[in-house]
Design a protein around this motif. Sequence first.
Motif, PDB file in Angstrom:
ATOM      1  N   GLU A   1       0.832  -1.197   0.000  1.00 33.58           N
ATOM      2  CA  GLU A   1       0.000   0.000   0.000  1.00 33.58           C
ATOM      3  C   GLU A   1       0.870   1.251   0.000  1.00 33.58           C
ATOM      4  O   GLU A   1       2.033   1.222   0.394  1.00 33.58           O
ATOM      5  N   ALA A   2       0.268   2.370  -0.414  1.00 37.51           N
ATOM      6  CA  ALA A   2       0.999   3.638  -0.420  1.00 37.51           C
ATOM      7  C   ALA A   2       1.325   4.085   0.993  1.00 37.51           C
ATOM      8  O   ALA A   2       2.439   4.518   1.282  1.00 37.51           O
ATOM      9  N   GLY A   3       0.322   3.980   1.917  1.00 34.80           N
ATOM     10  CA  GLY A   3       0.557   4.376   3.288  1.00 34.80           C
ATOM     11  C   GLY A   3       0.102   5.789   3.591  1.00 34.80           C
ATOM     12  O   GLY A   3      -0.243   6.577   2.695  1.00 34.80           O
ATOM     13  N   PHE A   4       0.140   6.131   4.884  1.00 41.57           N
ATOM     14  CA  PHE A   4      -0.191   7.478   5.342  1.00 41.57           C
ATOM     15  C   PHE A   4       0.808   8.488   4.773  1.00 41.57           C
ATOM     16  O   PHE A   4       0.463   9.616   4.414  1.00 41.57           O
ATOM     17  N   ILE A   5       2.042   8.080   4.683  1.00 48.58           N
ATOM     18  CA  ILE A   5       3.090   8.864   4.025  1.00 48.58           C
ATOM     19  C   ILE A   5       3.571   8.076   2.823  1.00 48.58           C
ATOM     20  O   ILE A   5       3.901   6.893   2.945  1.00 48.58           O
ATOM     21  N   ALA A   6       3.592   8.703   1.650  1.00 53.99           N
ATOM     22  CA  ALA A   6       4.119   8.077   0.432  1.00 53.99           C
ATOM     23  C   ALA A   6       4.871   9.156  -0.336  1.00 53.99           C
ATOM     24  O   ALA A   6       4.257  10.051  -0.925  1.00 53.99           O
ATOM     25  N   ARG A   7       6.185   9.096  -0.313  1.00 52.34           N
ATOM     26  CA  ARG A   7       6.969  10.177  -0.898  1.00 52.34           C
ATOM     27  C   ARG A   7       8.181   9.628  -1.649  1.00 52.34           C
ATOM     28  O   ARG A   7       8.927   8.807  -1.120  1.00 52.34           O
ATOM     29  N   ASP A   8       8.351  10.091  -2.895  1.00 57.19           N
ATOM     30  CA  ASP A   8       9.525   9.744  -3.692  1.00 57.19           C
ATOM     31  C   ASP A   8      10.602  10.806  -3.480  1.00 57.19           C
ATOM     32  O   ASP A   8      10.345  12.009  -3.641  1.00 57.19           O
ATOM     33  N   ILE A   9      11.805  10.384  -3.136  1.00 54.68           N
ATOM     34  CA  ILE A   9      12.940  11.289  -2.969  1.00 54.68           C
ATOM     35  C   ILE A   9      13.861  11.103  -4.174  1.00 54.68           C
ATOM     36  O   ILE A   9      14.337   9.989  -4.433  1.00 54.68           O
ATOM     37  N   ILE A  10      14.115  12.198  -4.913  1.00 58.13           N
ATOM     38  CA  ILE A  10      14.846  12.075  -6.182  1.00 58.13           C
ATOM     39  C   ILE A  10      16.225  12.727  -6.132  1.00 58.13           C
ATOM     40  O   ILE A  10      16.956  12.693  -7.116  1.00 58.13           O
ATOM     41  N   LYS A  11      16.601  13.289  -4.993  1.00 54.07           N
ATOM     42  CA  LYS A  11      17.964  13.813  -4.860  1.00 54.07           C
ATOM     43  C   LYS A  11      18.396  13.711  -3.407  1.00 54.07           C
ATOM     44  O   LYS A  11      17.569  13.662  -2.489  1.00 54.07           O
ATOM     45  N   THR A  12      19.720  13.682  -3.211  1.00 53.31           N
ATOM     46  CA  THR A  12      20.271  13.511  -1.875  1.00 53.31           C
ATOM     47  C   THR A  12      20.401  14.848  -1.148  1.00 53.31           C
ATOM     48  O   THR A  12      20.433  15.913  -1.768  1.00 53.31           O
ATOM     49  N   LYS A  13      20.512  14.753   0.166  1.00 47.21           N
ATOM     50  CA  LYS A  13      20.792  15.894   1.019  1.00 47.21           C
ATOM     51  C   LYS A  13      21.878  15.458   1.989  1.00 47.21           C
ATOM     52  O   LYS A  13      21.684  14.496   2.737  1.00 47.21           O
ATOM     53  N   ASN A  14      23.018  16.139   1.943  1.00 53.65           N
ATOM     54  CA  ASN A  14      24.170  15.762   2.778  1.00 53.65           C
ATOM     55  C   ASN A  14      24.534  14.295   2.581  1.00 53.65           C
ATOM     56  O   ASN A  14      24.804  13.558   3.537  1.00 53.65           O
ATOM     57  N   ASP A  15      24.506  13.870   1.320  1.00 55.51           N
ATOM     58  CA  ASP A  15      24.911  12.518   0.932  1.00 55.51           C
ATOM     59  C   ASP A  15      23.985  11.450   1.501  1.00 55.51           C
ATOM     60  O   ASP A  15      24.389  10.305   1.668  1.00 55.51           O
ATOM     61  N   ARG A  16      22.727  11.809   1.785  1.00 54.51           N
ATOM     62  CA  ARG A  16      21.732  10.839   2.231  1.00 54.51           C
ATOM     63  C   ARG A  16      20.427  11.072   1.479  1.00 54.51           C
ATOM     64  O   ARG A  16      20.127  12.200   1.068  1.00 54.51           O
TER      65      ARG A  16
END
Length: 474
Positions: A69-84
């Motif tokens: 399921e998608a869930g209460f939170i469903a988010r695609d992250i497409i770039k890093t922040k501080n190498d994470r």
Amino acid sequence: MNALIKWLFVTFILLFGIIVRENVAQFIPPTPSVEPLSPKGLRMSIPHEDGISLVAYHVKVNEDFNGLEAGFIARDIIKTKNDRWTYEDKTTRLKRGDKIYYWIHVVYDGLGYNLLNKEYVVNDFYNYDGSPVNNNVIISKVCETPSETKVFQTVGANQQLKRQNTCPGQLIFEEDFNLLNTSRWLIVERFVDIPATEFVVYMNTNDNVEAKGGVLHLRPILMRDKYGEEFIGDGTLNLERCTGNLGTVDCKRTGLGAQILPPIISGRVNSQPSFTFLYGHVQIRAKLPRGDWIYPLISLEAREKYTENSSLFCDIVVAHSNGNAVLRSSEGYDLSGYVLWGGAHAINIGQSKIQDNRASLPTKTSNSLWSDDYHVYDLVWRSGRITVKVDGEQYGEQKVPALYDTPVSINLGVAVGGSVTFPDGSVSDRYMKPWRNEKSKAFFEFYQAKNKWLETWKNKDNGLHIDYVKVWAI
């Protein structure tokens, strides 16, 4: 003929596809660090690895998933922040005892991989800058089943049992190294001593100890690169932030002739200021160091090195693998970086020759060097028994005596050489180990052979990299 050529072409493509998938199928998405935020919010992240192009987080609170399921939170992250690869919001309301269910999807080298059926119980909270909010406080609760685990706190020179209850399965310690909190971790600065007598001095410098990109980096460097070649033979090194016994050789030494200073400066940290425990499930995700005569320190270490009225030094090894790509003992046993060790380790310094039980520890041999990639190392420590795992697979179990029933802290570092780890007569890729363990000139003999071993350090990752540390009660 055309039909045969077409059949051969299709067969080749299918076989090629199988080979490619077999090569990449080894990728296992890392377990995210989970940080409930104060006053409200949630942060989840994994470290960047070459090949990752997208990370999707799917989260529910106090309700399990029914499939993908998608869930209460469903988010695609497409770039890093501080190498994470980081998901963060400042709206999710959480309280202690809430259970976070989640799964992640990672695109790696163009293929998708899922990490499923994960959960996290909220016990601790973090400020938005990543610092803990009462991170060391274990909340008292009534347990249906009592836990074997005991958590201690350091008060002056003594350790006292914390009075809060811990329940089986409760997360009692977590570190994701978004910063290196020196109230939680002691950065070791001292010269070494028996039993291992590594060829290093541990120092508190950014060259050797650094938290960056959500990873703790511990690295060895040559002393000559910091102080010059002549300093090793006749210089005096006085450690200004010494964590050993002040006024002793723990803190100050002078090179004289063949009795040179340690030729390597390295990094080491210990959880003793904030976290000491007896029995538990330890999990550490780490990338091990590469290079001849280098090895990681990933262990549980008692506050007092030696048991009373005994010459035994005991520690519990979560993971050990030598940095040599090729290394065999004089008897022909494989001691290279393809072999992983773990378990209850002991050194007896009371004999005329130091004795070490490392050869009898549980081992696992891999087709690739353990230093090639990150792996998840687990150790479950109960009274009388230790179990070791890597990447979820158990590879050994030991019965252990009551000698090990003493509180320990978490010890992380990089060591080089020494008088115990590498047996005399070992051969590393066509050259003999250049020192003997019992000789007083071991530092000197090792350093004199630098033209042989230093080549294996160049253009290699000779650091130990710790992504996270977690400990659960059992």
